[in-house]
Design a protein around this motif. Sequence first.
Motif, PDB file in Angstrom:
ATOM      1  N   ARG A 178      37.913   4.074  -3.823  1.00 44.86           N
ATOM      2  CA  ARG A 178      38.219   3.152  -3.124  1.00 44.86           C
ATOM      3  C   ARG A 178      39.570   3.248  -2.278  1.00 44.86           C
ATOM      4  NH1 ARG A 178      39.288  -1.754  -7.529  1.00 44.86           N
ATOM      5  NH2 ARG A 178      41.138  -0.463  -8.468  1.00 44.86           N
ATOM      6  N   HIS A 179      40.479   4.041  -2.972  1.00 42.87           N
ATOM      7  CA  HIS A 179      41.755   4.305  -2.290  1.00 42.87           C
ATOM      8  C   HIS A 179      41.861   5.130  -1.522  1.00 42.87           C
ATOM      9  CE1 HIS A 179      43.281   1.864  -5.635  1.00 42.87           C
ATOM     10  NE2 HIS A 179      42.442   2.545  -6.645  1.00 42.87           N
ATOM     11  N   LYS A 180      40.697   5.963  -0.945  1.00 40.57           N
ATOM     12  CA  LYS A 180      40.878   6.812   0.238  1.00 40.57           C
ATOM     13  C   LYS A 180      39.665   6.430   1.324  1.00 40.57           C
ATOM     14  CE  LYS A 180      41.904  10.750  -2.828  1.00 40.57           C
ATOM     15  NZ  LYS A 180      41.801  12.089  -2.766  1.00 40.57           N
ATOM     16  N   LEU A 181      40.147   6.589   2.451  1.00 41.26           N
ATOM     17  CA  LEU A 181      39.429   5.935   3.661  1.00 41.26           C
ATOM     18  C   LEU A 181      38.261   6.620   4.002  1.00 41.26           C
ATOM     19  CD1 LEU A 181      42.444   5.487   6.212  1.00 41.26           C
ATOM     20  CD2 LEU A 181      41.120   3.745   4.751  1.00 41.26           C
ATOM     21  N   HIS A 182      38.068   8.104   3.692  1.00 41.23           N
ATOM     22  CA  HIS A 182      36.834   8.815   4.235  1.00 41.23           C
ATOM     23  C   HIS A 182      35.582   8.542   2.977  1.00 41.23           C
ATOM     24  CE1 HIS A 182      38.943  10.369   7.354  1.00 41.23           C
ATOM     25  NE2 HIS A 182      39.967  10.566   6.627  1.00 41.23           N
ATOM     26  N   GLY A 183      34.597   8.447   3.514  1.00 45.62           N
ATOM     27  CA  GLY A 183      33.260   8.330   2.726  1.00 45.62           C
ATOM     28  C   GLY A 183      32.460   9.475   2.505  1.00 45.62           C
ATOM     29  N   SER A 184      31.442   9.430   1.864  1.00 46.86           N
ATOM     30  CA  SER A 184      30.153  10.282   2.080  1.00 46.86           C
ATOM     31  C   SER A 184      29.080  10.012   2.419  1.00 46.86           C
ATOM     32  CB  SER A 184      30.160  10.909   0.682  1.00 46.86           C
ATOM     33  OG  SER A 184      31.316  11.284   0.119  1.00 46.86           O
ATOM     34  N   GLU A 185      28.072  10.770   2.758  1.00 48.68           N
ATOM     35  CA  GLU A 185      26.587  10.185   3.113  1.00 48.68           C
ATOM     36  C   GLU A 185      25.658  11.134   2.088  1.00 48.68           C
ATOM     37  OE1 GLU A 185      23.838  10.729   7.015  1.00 48.68           O
ATOM     38  OE2 GLU A 185      25.577   9.528   7.097  1.00 48.68           O
ATOM     39  N   VAL A 186      24.551  10.239   1.797  1.00 44.01           N
ATOM     40  CA  VAL A 186      23.776  10.917   0.644  1.00 44.01           C
ATOM     41  C   VAL A 186      22.241  10.862   1.401  1.00 44.01           C
ATOM     42  CG1 VAL A 186      22.535  10.768  -1.304  1.00 44.01           C
ATOM     43  CG2 VAL A 186      24.824  10.344  -1.387  1.00 44.01           C
ATOM     44  N   GLU A 187      21.604  12.148   1.266  1.00 43.64           N
ATOM     45  CA  GLU A 187      20.213  12.006   2.039  1.00 43.64           C
ATOM     46  C   GLU A 187      19.340  12.585   0.646  1.00 43.64           C
ATOM     47  OE1 GLU A 187      18.072  15.108   5.223  1.00 43.64           O
ATOM     48  OE2 GLU A 187      19.985  13.848   5.896  1.00 43.64           O
ATOM     49  N   MET A 188      18.353  11.728   0.479  1.00 47.25           N
ATOM     50  CA  MET A 188      17.376  11.894  -0.454  1.00 47.25           C
ATOM     51  C   MET A 188      15.806  11.793  -0.208  1.00 47.25           C
ATOM     52  SD  MET A 188      18.721   8.913  -2.691  1.00 47.25           S
ATOM     53  CE  MET A 188      17.604   8.853  -3.973  1.00 47.25           C
ATOM     54  N   GLY A 189      14.972  12.129  -0.580  1.00 48.77           N
ATOM     55  CA  GLY A 189      13.450  12.020  -0.306  1.00 48.77           C
ATOM     56  C   GLY A 189      12.872  13.050  -1.246  1.00 48.77           C
ATOM     57  N   GLY A 199       0.849  -1.326  -0.096  1.00 47.92           N
ATOM     58  CA  GLY A 199      -0.100  -0.013  -0.040  1.00 47.92           C
ATOM     59  C   GLY A 199       0.827   1.214   0.150  1.00 47.92           C
ATOM     60  N   GLU A 200       2.093   1.077   0.137  1.00 49.24           N
ATOM     61  CA  GLU A 200       2.896   2.282   0.573  1.00 49.24           C
ATOM     62  C   GLU A 200       3.755   2.322  -0.807  1.00 49.24           C
ATOM     63  OE1 GLU A 200       3.240   5.443   2.357  1.00 49.24           O
ATOM     64  OE2 GLU A 200       1.428   4.511   3.255  1.00 49.24           O
ATOM     65  N   ALA A 201       3.845   3.372  -1.408  1.00 50.92           N
ATOM     66  CA  ALA A 201       4.781   3.473  -2.483  1.00 50.92           C
ATOM     67  C   ALA A 201       5.927   4.356  -2.618  1.00 50.92           C
ATOM     68  CB  ALA A 201       3.894   3.899  -3.744  1.00 50.92           C
ATOM     69  N   SER A 202       6.094   4.941  -1.380  1.00 47.56           N
ATOM     70  CA  SER A 202       7.306   5.903  -1.083  1.00 47.56           C
ATOM     71  C   SER A 202       7.806   5.966   0.139  1.00 47.56           C
ATOM     72  CB  SER A 202       7.132   7.212  -1.913  1.00 47.56           C
ATOM     73  OG  SER A 202       6.107   7.761  -1.511  1.00 47.56           O
ATOM     74  N   ALA A 203       9.069   6.427   0.412  1.00 47.70           N
ATOM     75  CA  ALA A 203       9.442   6.700   1.841  1.00 47.70           C
ATOM     76  C   ALA A 203       9.675   8.268   1.613  1.00 47.70           C
ATOM     77  CB  ALA A 203      10.905   6.182   2.003  1.00 47.70           C
ATOM     78  N   ALA A 204       9.591   8.870   3.065  1.00 47.97           N
ATOM     79  CA  ALA A 204       9.822  10.110   3.117  1.00 47.97           C
ATOM     80  C   ALA A 204      11.127  10.610   2.821  1.00 47.97           C
ATOM     81  CB  ALA A 204       9.357  10.544   4.552  1.00 47.97           C
ATOM     82  N   GLN A 205      12.190   9.523   3.465  1.00 44.56           N
ATOM     83  CA  GLN A 205      13.462  10.156   3.182  1.00 44.56           C
ATOM     84  C   GLN A 205      14.354   8.854   2.961  1.00 44.56           C
ATOM     85  OE1 GLN A 205      15.445  11.905   6.584  1.00 44.56           O
ATOM     86  NE2 GLN A 205      16.025  13.730   5.016  1.00 44.56           N
ATOM     87  N   VAL A 206      15.394   8.832   2.353  1.00 44.81           N
ATOM     88  CA  VAL A 206      16.657   7.672   2.640  1.00 44.81           C
ATOM     89  C   VAL A 206      17.841   8.169   2.736  1.00 44.81           C
ATOM     90  CG1 VAL A 206      17.566   5.630   1.216  1.00 44.81           C
ATOM     91  CG2 VAL A 206      15.297   5.977   1.062  1.00 44.81           C
ATOM     92  N   ARG A 207      18.815   7.475   3.715  1.00 46.47           N
ATOM     93  CA  ARG A 207      20.029   8.281   3.875  1.00 46.47           C
ATOM     94  C   ARG A 207      20.928   7.136   3.697  1.00 46.47           C
ATOM     95  NH1 ARG A 207      17.672  11.900   7.829  1.00 46.47           N
ATOM     96  NH2 ARG A 207      17.624   9.983   9.357  1.00 46.47           N
ATOM     97  N   TYR A 208      22.048   7.135   3.126  1.00 54.37           N
ATOM     98  CA  TYR A 208      23.094   6.185   2.822  1.00 54.37           C
ATOM     99  C   TYR A 208      24.352   6.554   2.847  1.00 54.37           C
ATOM    100  CZ  TYR A 208      23.148   6.922  -2.003  1.00 54.37           C
ATOM    101  OH  TYR A 208      23.348   7.472  -3.409  1.00 54.37           O
ATOM    102  N   ARG A 209      25.481   5.637   3.453  1.00 60.52           N
ATOM    103  CA  ARG A 209      26.931   5.826   3.308  1.00 60.52           C
ATOM    104  C   ARG A 209      27.618   5.117   1.947  1.00 60.52           C
ATOM    105  NH1 ARG A 209      28.378   5.382   9.676  1.00 60.52           N
ATOM    106  NH2 ARG A 209      27.233   7.002  10.445  1.00 60.52           N
ATOM    107  N   TYR A 210      28.577   5.856   1.569  1.00 65.20           N
ATOM    108  CA  TYR A 210      29.175   5.265   0.402  1.00 65.20           C
ATOM    109  C   TYR A 210      30.706   5.689   0.227  1.00 65.20           C
ATOM    110  CZ  TYR A 210      28.829   8.965  -2.718  1.00 65.20           C
ATOM    111  OH  TYR A 210      28.957  10.389  -3.197  1.00 65.20           O
ATOM    112  N   ASN A 211      31.495   5.132  -0.533  1.00 64.30           N
ATOM    113  CA  ASN A 211      32.700   5.650  -0.624  1.00 64.30           C
ATOM    114  C   ASN A 211      33.089   5.698  -2.337  1.00 64.30           C
ATOM    115  OD1 ASN A 211      35.822   5.714  -0.970  1.00 64.30           O
ATOM    116  ND2 ASN A 211      35.547   5.696   1.214  1.00 64.30           N
ATOM    117  N   PRO A 212      33.201   6.938  -2.558  1.00 65.90           N
ATOM    118  CA  PRO A 212      33.279   7.456  -4.186  1.00 65.90           C
ATOM    119  C   PRO A 212      34.752   6.886  -4.527  1.00 65.90           C
ATOM    120  CG  PRO A 212      33.415   9.669  -2.814  1.00 65.90           C
ATOM    121  CD  PRO A 212      33.114   8.331  -1.874  1.00 65.90           C
TER     122      PRO A 212
END
Length: 145
Positions: free
Chosen positions: A71-82, A56-69
């Motif tokens: 692979r040779h650097k230790l620090h990653g990023s976080e994306v927030e979308m909705g 019955g639900e077709a969407s979420a209000a928000q999604v946040r996730y971590r990733y690393n753009p």
Amino acid sequence: MSNSTLARRFGKALIGCAVLAILSIALWILTENRWLHQRVIGTSWGVTYEASATPGEASAAQVRYRYNPNRHKLHGSEVEMGPVALPWKKAVNVNRAQVARVEVVPKENATVSCRILLDETRVVAQASSPAPGRPAVCEVTAGKW
């Protein structure tokens, strides 16, 4: 056998041994030398984040996730979308020993679930909303599968 035939055979055997030695050294460097391994191969894992909702639900209000753009650097990023249409899926890289994390925030009075998959096949983390309107949070330290 003549001396020239023996010399040719010895030369071919010597070249074969040299090639084998070079390949063995290269394999040792790439597998045993941690510094070089991180610079050449990198230190990341491929994971897939997934989010879904109750019927019955077709969407979420928000999604946040971590990733690393990178692979040779230790620090990653976080994306927030909705808002985000569900089901939702995203393949990313996460560095070794970093936290792979996805948080799915449902719309009011809805419930959602999330999963983290290693190589798009093995589920390494999964969760559901603890109550309607509460987010589902999946996280795992990369490499500690």
